[in-house]
Design an enzyme around this catalytic site. Sequence first.
Site, PDB file in Angstrom:
ATOM      1  CE  LYS A  67      -2.274   1.811   3.647  1.00 36.19           C
ATOM      2  NZ  LYS A  67      -3.041   1.891   4.830  1.00 36.19           N
ATOM      3  CG  ASN A 160     -12.368  14.754  19.532  1.00 38.80           C
ATOM      4  OD1 ASN A 160     -11.389  13.940  19.053  1.00 38.80           O
ATOM      5  ND2 ASN A 160     -12.356  15.951  18.697  1.00 38.80           N
ATOM      6  CB  THR A 221       0.760   4.991  18.375  1.00 33.82           C
ATOM      7  OG1 THR A 221       0.175   6.122  19.373  1.00 33.82           O
ATOM      8  CG2 THR A 221       2.483   5.365  18.255  1.00 33.82           C
TER       9      THR A 221
END
Length: 321
Positions: A67, A160, A221
């Site tokens: 990819k 958030n 991460t």
Amino acid sequence: MWIVPEREIADLMTREAAFNAVEKVFAAMASNDAYNFPVVREAIGHVDALYGFKGGFDRAGLTLGLKAGGYWPNNLATHSIINHQSTVFLFDPDTGKVKAIVGGNLLTALRTAAASSVSIKHLAREDAKVIGMIGAGHQATFQLRAALEQRSFEKVIGWNFHPEMLPNLEKVAEEAGLPFEAVELDGMQNADVIISITSSHDAILMADQVSPGTHIACMGTDTEGKQEVDPALLRRSAVFTDEVAQSISIGEAQHAVGQGLIKESDVNQIGAVINGAHGGRTGADQITLFDGTGVGLQDLAVAASVVDLAIEKGIAIEVDF
């Protein structure tokens, strides 16, 4: 050579198909039937973009490829397209000839969500009722939809950096018929499962904000220097990952290992749990943590499934190459 454009992916790949493909390839990795190539990920010095390659070979499924893509942080504001852009290339492992080119944007979202969903299936407590979300961006909605299929959750809580984005999560919760509550990070102590999906470079979730018995899926991460949770949390947890080498170098474990809080040998492959070679969770009070770094084999597995479906449905475009 077959081409499956990005515009066709939504009608071809389901969450169930992505889950099955990712679970199968994780198992193949743990059985040494599939392996990933070293990741290349670089800042290109233009428009703050990160660009890279993830590839591998699955001997069991005879899937070879890579990819190519990355993160363009100004895309949405400047070009009205998503910031993550990628394309999957598949090759014939017998000849090396290019076999297919597949749009990778939606596939990346689906395979990332499938990975955390696989970890919930195999590591979360069966009686998990509250799911907590850290992050409320584009990928978080995919994560939440996939996760809700793995347990009989009764409530969604979320946090958030930008609270104005939390309605993204609330909408998914409402679609599932579940209540949603915005919380501070201390409120994550009430969650039985937590998914973190941010682009943070500093720890967000602290070790004392997680209750015994929780399963955490750290999905953001994937680059040296990035970080979502307190390294001390990994010391408190049974740690699992997609690939150990990536976990300790570009994943969440890079910080805990670097600080000497855990050793490489403390990080286990999720595929070993799938295969039955590792027992997984050992008790109701154990904290389990999945460090989802994202491996090339995930992308190849879902892309290969899409190509087969596209050919079967007459959607794939065949070109002489």
